[in-house]
Scaffold this motif. Structure first.
Motif, short mmCIF file in Angstrom:
data_model
loop_
_atom_site.label_atom_id
_atom_site.label_comp_id
_atom_site.label_asym_id
_atom_site.label_seq_id
_atom_site.Cartn_x
_atom_site.Cartn_y
_atom_site.Cartn_z
N ARG A 100 0.78 -1.05 -0.27
CA ARG A 100 -0.11 0.06 -0.04
C ARG A 100 0.69 1.27 0.01
NH1 ARG A 100 -2.05 3.48 3.55
NH2 ARG A 100 -4.15 4.31 3.01
N LEU A 104 1.36 4.17 -2.85
CA LEU A 104 0.91 5.61 -2.71
C LEU A 104 2.10 6.55 -2.86
CD1 LEU A 104 -0.73 5.22 1.02
CD2 LEU A 104 -1.79 6.01 -0.97
N GLY A 107 2.43 7.42 -6.51
CA GLY A 107 1.27 8.36 -7.03
C GLY A 107 -0.04 7.65 -7.20
N VAL A 108 -0.43 6.44 -6.68
CA VAL A 108 -1.58 5.76 -6.81
C VAL A 108 -2.45 6.16 -6.02
CG1 VAL A 108 -2.89 3.46 -6.68
CG2 VAL A 108 -0.35 3.72 -7.88
N GLU A 109 -3.82 6.37 -6.13
CA GLU A 109 -4.89 6.82 -5.33
C GLU A 109 -5.14 6.13 -4.42
OE1 GLU A 109 -8.44 7.43 -3.82
OE2 GLU A 109 -8.45 6.17 -5.42
N GLU A 110 -5.45 6.60 -3.01
CA GLU A 110 -5.73 5.89 -1.84
C GLU A 110 -6.16 4.70 -1.88
OE1 GLU A 110 -6.23 6.52 3.00
OE2 GLU A 110 -5.83 8.19 1.52
N THR A 111 -7.55 4.74 -2.51
CA THR A 111 -8.65 3.54 -2.37
C THR A 111 -7.91 2.64 -3.34
OG1 THR A 111 -10.09 4.72 -4.05
CG2 THR A 111 -10.50 4.73 -1.66
N VAL A 112 -7.39 2.95 -4.45
CA VAL A 112 -6.82 2.06 -5.49
C VAL A 112 -5.66 1.22 -4.53
CG1 VAL A 112 -5.77 1.74 -7.52
CG2 VAL A 112 -7.81 3.37 -7.35
N ALA A 113 -4.71 1.93 -4.01
CA ALA A 113 -3.80 1.48 -3.70
C ALA A 113 -4.01 0.53 -2.36
CB ALA A 113 -2.67 2.46 -2.68
#
Length: 137
Positions: A100, A104, A107-113
């Protein structure tokens, strides 16, 4: 014992084999997270709410985890992880947190991560994970 009774007996003993490894790990991780968050043992209804599963589904899974000696339940139905269950849960949780955070950081969005870390935590062996961590940290 007749063959039919023998087959029925075998089918009754087989539910422990019917829970998928990924589901087993998800349940153990959820018990671990909730217990750590609350600072106490948890009840099946809390676990069901957290995992967004029905009480009956959670009850079935807990029965299997108990047979596998990964959890214990006291007379008031509070759940705690056994030493083995704790080890598995901690391993899965560590993998989840690691992946996770890497996602993050990329740069991956939090819910996707979080969702993708949930998949990655099951896809890598403990040995490979340790080697990966050693090369990155």
């Amino acid at each position: 014992m007749s063959r039919m009774n023998s087959e029925k007996s075998e089918k009754k003993e087989s539910p422990a084999r019917k829970i998928k490894a990924e589901s087993r790990e998800d349940y153990l991780k959820a018990i671990y997270v909730l217990s750590e968050k609350n600072g106490r043992k948890i009840r099946p209804a809390e676990l069901a709410k957290y995992m967004q599963f029905s009480n009956s589904s959670v009850s079935r899974a807990l029965g299997i985890l108990k047979l596998e000696r990964l959890i214990q339940m006291d007379e008031n139905y509070f759940i705690c992880l056994t030493e083995e269950g704790q080890g598995i849960a901690r391993s899965i949780y560590d993998k989840h947190c690691f992946f996770r955070q890497r996602l993050l950081d990329a740069g991956v969005e939090e819910t996707v991560a979080s969702k993708e870390a949930g998949r990655l935590e099951h896809a890598i062996s403990d040995e490979s994970f340790k080697k990966l961590v050693a090369t990155l940290l």
